[in-house]
Design a protein around this motif. Sequence first.
Motif, PDB file in Angstrom:
ATOM      1  N   SER A 243       0.821  -1.211   0.000  1.00 60.58           N
ATOM      2  CA  SER A 243       0.000   0.000   0.000  1.00 60.58           C
ATOM      3  C   SER A 243       0.855   1.261   0.000  1.00 60.58           C
ATOM      4  CB  SER A 243      -0.933  -0.005   1.215  1.00 60.58           C
ATOM      5  OG  SER A 243      -1.716   1.167   1.255  1.00 60.58           O
ATOM      6  N   THR A 244       1.867   1.304   0.852  1.00 61.06           N
ATOM      7  CA  THR A 244       2.711   2.503   0.916  1.00 61.06           C
ATOM      8  C   THR A 244       3.542   2.653  -0.357  1.00 61.06           C
ATOM      9  OG1 THR A 244       4.333   1.216   2.192  1.00 61.06           O
ATOM     10  CG2 THR A 244       2.835   2.636   3.425  1.00 61.06           C
ATOM     11  N   ALA A 245       4.052   1.541  -0.881  1.00 64.37           N
ATOM     12  CA  ALA A 245       4.857   1.610  -2.105  1.00 64.37           C
ATOM     13  C   ALA A 245       4.036   2.113  -3.281  1.00 64.37           C
ATOM     14  CB  ALA A 245       5.454   0.241  -2.421  1.00 64.37           C
ATOM     15  N   SER A 246       2.756   1.754  -3.321  1.00 61.38           N
ATOM     16  CA  SER A 246       1.912   2.131  -4.454  1.00 61.38           C
ATOM     17  C   SER A 246       1.719   3.639  -4.552  1.00 61.38           C
ATOM     18  CB  SER A 246       0.547   1.438  -4.351  1.00 61.38           C
ATOM     19  OG  SER A 246      -0.213   1.964  -3.276  1.00 61.38           O
ATOM     20  N   ARG A 247       1.892   4.350  -3.412  1.00 62.65           N
ATOM     21  CA  ARG A 247       1.766   5.810  -3.457  1.00 62.65           C
ATOM     22  C   ARG A 247       3.076   6.499  -3.048  1.00 62.65           C
ATOM     23  NH1 ARG A 247       0.683   7.785   1.617  1.00 62.65           N
ATOM     24  NH2 ARG A 247       0.177   6.265   3.236  1.00 62.65           N
ATOM     25  N   PHE A 248       4.178   5.738  -3.116  1.00 68.57           N
ATOM     26  CA  PHE A 248       5.522   6.260  -2.863  1.00 68.57           C
ATOM     27  C   PHE A 248       5.683   6.842  -1.463  1.00 68.57           C
ATOM     28  CE2 PHE A 248       4.740   6.700  -7.470  1.00 68.57           C
ATOM     29  CZ  PHE A 248       5.660   5.753  -7.911  1.00 68.57           C
ATOM     30  N   ALA A 249       4.975   6.272  -0.508  1.00 71.98           N
ATOM     31  CA  ALA A 249       5.161   6.649   0.896  1.00 71.98           C
ATOM     32  C   ALA A 249       6.258   5.776   1.510  1.00 71.98           C
ATOM     33  CB  ALA A 249       3.857   6.487   1.662  1.00 71.98           C
ATOM     34  N   HIS A 250       6.745   6.184   2.644  1.00 72.74           N
ATOM     35  CA  HIS A 250       7.793   5.448   3.346  1.00 72.74           C
ATOM     36  C   HIS A 250       7.159   4.442   4.308  1.00 72.74           C
ATOM     37  CE1 HIS A 250      11.016   8.538   2.356  1.00 72.74           C
ATOM     38  NE2 HIS A 250       9.897   9.175   2.048  1.00 72.74           N
ATOM     39  N   ALA A 251       7.947   3.461   4.736  1.00 74.72           N
ATOM     40  CA  ALA A 251       7.463   2.490   5.728  1.00 74.72           C
ATOM     41  C   ALA A 251       8.627   1.900   6.506  1.00 74.72           C
ATOM     42  CB  ALA A 251       6.679   1.363   5.056  1.00 74.72           C
ATOM     43  N   THR A 252       8.429   1.769   7.803  1.00 73.53           N
ATOM     44  CA  THR A 252       9.294   0.946   8.654  1.00 73.53           C
ATOM     45  C   THR A 252       8.437  -0.207   9.137  1.00 73.53           C
ATOM     46  OG1 THR A 252      10.708   2.771   9.394  1.00 73.53           O
ATOM     47  CG2 THR A 252      10.603   0.832  10.805  1.00 73.53           C
ATOM     48  N   LEU A 253       8.907  -1.429   8.932  1.00 71.14           N
ATOM     49  CA  LEU A 253       8.126  -2.623   9.258  1.00 71.14           C
ATOM     50  C   LEU A 253       8.902  -3.488  10.241  1.00 71.14           C
ATOM     51  CD1 LEU A 253       7.073  -3.584   5.604  1.00 71.14           C
ATOM     52  CD2 LEU A 253       5.825  -2.129   7.219  1.00 71.14           C
ATOM     53  N   GLU A 254       8.325  -3.707  11.414  1.00 68.50           N
ATOM     54  CA  GLU A 254       8.907  -4.651  12.381  1.00 68.50           C
ATOM     55  C   GLU A 254       7.922  -5.797  12.491  1.00 68.50           C
ATOM     56  OE1 GLU A 254       9.364  -6.899  15.187  1.00 68.50           O
ATOM     57  OE2 GLU A 254       8.872  -5.249  16.554  1.00 68.50           O
ATOM     58  N   LEU A 255       8.302  -6.956  11.945  1.00 70.60           N
ATOM     59  CA  LEU A 255       7.348  -8.040  11.754  1.00 70.60           C
ATOM     60  C   LEU A 255       7.654  -9.231  12.657  1.00 70.60           C
ATOM     61  CD1 LEU A 255       7.157  -7.658   7.871  1.00 70.60           C
ATOM     62  CD2 LEU A 255       5.809  -6.497   9.631  1.00 70.60           C
ATOM     63  N   GLY A 256       7.366 -10.428  12.196  1.00 72.25           N
ATOM     64  CA  GLY A 256       7.431 -11.594  13.069  1.00 72.25           C
ATOM     65  C   GLY A 256       8.813 -12.199  13.210  1.00 72.25           C
ATOM     66  N   GLY A 257       8.867 -13.263  13.977  1.00 70.14           N
ATOM     67  CA  GLY A 257      10.131 -13.956  14.186  1.00 70.14           C
ATOM     68  C   GLY A 257       9.919 -15.420  14.527  1.00 70.14           C
ATOM     69  N   LYS A 258      10.959 -16.176  14.351  1.00 72.42           N
ATOM     70  CA  LYS A 258      11.006 -17.582  14.795  1.00 72.42           C
ATOM     71  C   LYS A 258      12.402 -17.808  15.335  1.00 72.42           C
ATOM     72  CE  LYS A 258       8.816 -21.381  15.464  1.00 72.42           C
ATOM     73  NZ  LYS A 258       7.572 -21.402  16.273  1.00 72.42           N
ATOM     74  N   SER A 259      12.707 -17.032  16.360  1.00 72.70           N
ATOM     75  CA  SER A 259      14.088 -16.890  16.814  1.00 72.70           C
ATOM     76  C   SER A 259      14.629 -18.166  17.458  1.00 72.70           C
ATOM     77  CB  SER A 259      14.186 -15.721  17.791  1.00 72.70           C
ATOM     78  OG  SER A 259      13.747 -14.528  17.170  1.00 72.70           O
ATOM     79  N   ALA A 260      15.877 -18.432  17.151  1.00 69.37           N
ATOM     80  CA  ALA A 260      16.555 -19.625  17.676  1.00 69.37           C
ATOM     81  C   ALA A 260      17.444 -19.259  18.859  1.00 69.37           C
ATOM     82  CB  ALA A 260      17.399 -20.273  16.583  1.00 69.37           C
ATOM     83  N   SER A 261      17.361 -20.066  19.922  1.00 72.29           N
ATOM     84  CA  SER A 261      18.281 -19.979  21.053  1.00 72.29           C
ATOM     85  C   SER A 261      19.187 -21.198  20.973  1.00 72.29           C
ATOM     86  CB  SER A 261      17.515 -19.964  22.374  1.00 72.29           C
ATOM     87  OG  SER A 261      16.751 -18.779  22.505  1.00 72.29           O
ATOM     88  N   ILE A 262      20.479 -20.977  20.779  1.00 70.72           N
ATOM     89  CA  ILE A 262      21.416 -22.057  20.487  1.00 70.72           C
ATOM     90  C   ILE A 262      22.302 -22.298  21.705  1.00 70.72           C
ATOM     91  CG2 ILE A 262      23.196 -22.854  18.888  1.00 70.72           C
ATOM     92  CD1 ILE A 262      22.101 -20.675  16.923  1.00 70.72           C
ATOM     93  N   VAL A 263      22.273 -23.512  22.224  1.00 68.42           N
ATOM     94  CA  VAL A 263      23.005 -23.832  23.448  1.00 68.42           C
ATOM     95  C   VAL A 263      24.093 -24.854  23.133  1.00 68.42           C
ATOM     96  CG1 VAL A 263      22.846 -24.576  25.845  1.00 68.42           C
ATOM     97  CG2 VAL A 263      20.882 -23.451  24.752  1.00 68.42           C
ATOM     98  N   PHE A 264      25.352 -24.465  23.358  1.00 70.11           N
ATOM     99  CA  PHE A 264      26.498 -25.341  23.114  1.00 70.11           C
ATOM    100  C   PHE A 264      26.889 -26.081  24.396  1.00 70.11           C
ATOM    101  CE2 PHE A 264      26.768 -22.408  19.551  1.00 70.11           C
ATOM    102  CZ  PHE A 264      27.086 -23.271  18.503  1.00 70.11           C
ATOM    103  N   PRO A 265      27.666 -27.169  24.275  1.00 70.82           N
ATOM    104  CA  PRO A 265      27.993 -27.999  25.452  1.00 70.82           C
ATOM    105  C   PRO A 265      28.750 -27.254  26.539  1.00 70.82           C
ATOM    106  CG  PRO A 265      28.558 -29.149  23.415  1.00 70.82           C
ATOM    107  CD  PRO A 265      28.193 -27.753  23.029  1.00 70.82           C
ATOM    108  N   ASP A 266      29.505 -26.218  26.167  1.00 69.29           N
ATOM    109  CA  ASP A 266      30.296 -25.498  27.168  1.00 69.29           C
ATOM    110  C   ASP A 266      29.528 -24.356  27.817  1.00 69.29           C
ATOM    111  OD1 ASP A 266      30.175 -23.939  24.876  1.00 69.29           O
ATOM    112  OD2 ASP A 266      32.179 -23.100  25.141  1.00 69.29           O
ATOM    113  N   ALA A 267      28.247 -24.248  27.517  1.00 72.64           N
ATOM    114  CA  ALA A 267      27.444 -23.146  28.072  1.00 72.64           C
ATOM    115  C   ALA A 267      27.264 -23.300  29.576  1.00 72.64           C
ATOM    116  CB  ALA A 267      26.077 -23.113  27.395  1.00 72.64           C
ATOM    117  N   ASP A 268      27.074 -22.183  30.252  1.00 73.12           N
ATOM    118  CA  ASP A 268      26.642 -22.196  31.645  1.00 73.12           C
ATOM    119  C   ASP A 268      25.160 -22.588  31.613  1.00 73.12           C
ATOM    120  OD1 ASP A 268      25.405 -21.391  34.080  1.00 73.12           O
ATOM    121  OD2 ASP A 268      27.008 -19.943  34.449  1.00 73.12           O
TER     122      ASP A 268
END
Length: 497
Positions: A243-268
């Motif tokens: 919608s914004t692109a169609s009328r040359f307006a600006h946009a900041t978009l903060e959308l979804g996530g599927k964030s990974a938490s990675i735990v290695f053997p030497d972790a606390d």
Amino acid sequence: MSIAQVVEQRFQHWIAGADVTSADGATFVTENPTTGRAWGKFALGAPTDVNEAVHAAQSARKAWAKISPTRRGRMMMRWADKIAENAERLGRLESIQNGKLASELVLQARIVPDWLYYYGGLADKIEGRVIPLDRTSVLNYTMREPLGVIGVVMPWNSPLFLAVMAIAPALAAGNTVVVKPSEVTSASMLEAAKLAKEADFPDGVINVITGGRDTAEALVSHSGVAKIAFTGGVEAGRKVAVSTASRFAHATLELGGKSASIVFPDADLAQAEAGLLAGIFAAAGQTCVAGSRALIHRSIHDQLLQRLVERAADIRIGDPLVSSTQMGPIATRSQLSKNEVMVQRAVADGAKVAFGGERIRPDGFRDGFFFSPTILTNVRPHDFIAQNEVFGPVLSVIPFDDEEEALTIANDTQFGLAAGVWTMDLRRAHRMARALEAGTVWINMYRGITFNSPFGGYKASGIGRQNGIEAIDSYLQTKSVWCELDEVAQDPFVLRS
């Protein structure tokens, strides 16, 4: 006060410094997710109401521009002081609306002023440049100017906090705003806007229009809105972008996530355990950066899984206004249903429920929208549950054998908002931070955010950055000014010897 003592409230739009009813008198009702009962009645914004709010913001631009950047910044700081004075009330109001812990939301309301202090301080640091030209008789300089009216469309999980993340840099840059908060959690933004009037903001600089999807679409597509700052889901964000692109307006978009938490053997492991729990069960998983995938090295998988299950079983669930509660309800009926459906699909795809996985009915809140902290095992990296955002307290646990495999699994989704890494190996930590396709990487911690550090996503997790100096730049446009200083006419049609 307990949630049982909460009474129904009524709210109108806030336009040009006054409460305004919808043009057609329409309203909508919100529910208290803890009790499942109606709580608030709000004005339902139609295109006519949106148009009135945008015109108010346009009219206020002259008054806002006449105020020097230094004074604008100080005005923002006075608004910050007003919010700080009312943080307890605003936070508890949000807790009633979305079911998140009052303690967390009061804390958010107390740190919201930091954003206004920071950007208020930057308001008079916006500067142009003088360009050194080869043609020395010409003075060429740049000016940084506001875009105009900014439309701010925000979700229900951290309503005031997320809104101010967009509003603060927009105001500091000299713009005026129209905010469309989530229909689930509109009250705190309305109350905060009224506090801005107490801080002597000109009427119309901050306007709040309440309503649902149609109201948001009317704001996003309005020809008088120069930019949309949007936080929400991927598909809605895609529509905003188109919608914004169609009328040359600006946009900041903060959308979804599927964030990974990675735990290695030497972790606390105590540190990792706390980070994983906070990453997914704090706020009942209703945060864009939720660490919804736990990638655990196979050598410690069973040990850490058992610790997580034991801790999940001990989480105290109930009234979010009570200080001893550790997790409140899901914010809406539809989100509760989504949690149930996605867990059921995961099980059908072969996942096993290590804990939870179902709706629960705590004593005293039989009709509330509560869902158990849930831990799933036997999840494959390409399963639907591992690729799509739940936005609930659902953790998918996936084992890995080495660093390369962990990176492959972590990066192999459409999202790239955040990631966590737990390791005591400094070199590995920074290798992972460099290789992870995410806008934020936390090492031996999770869910850290502040006003002066950029935040945003890679890939389908968004466009642009919030927070930090980068954010204020996105609310400005650059003008180049050329001035001939030589008295001799530069006539291209006159021959010179």
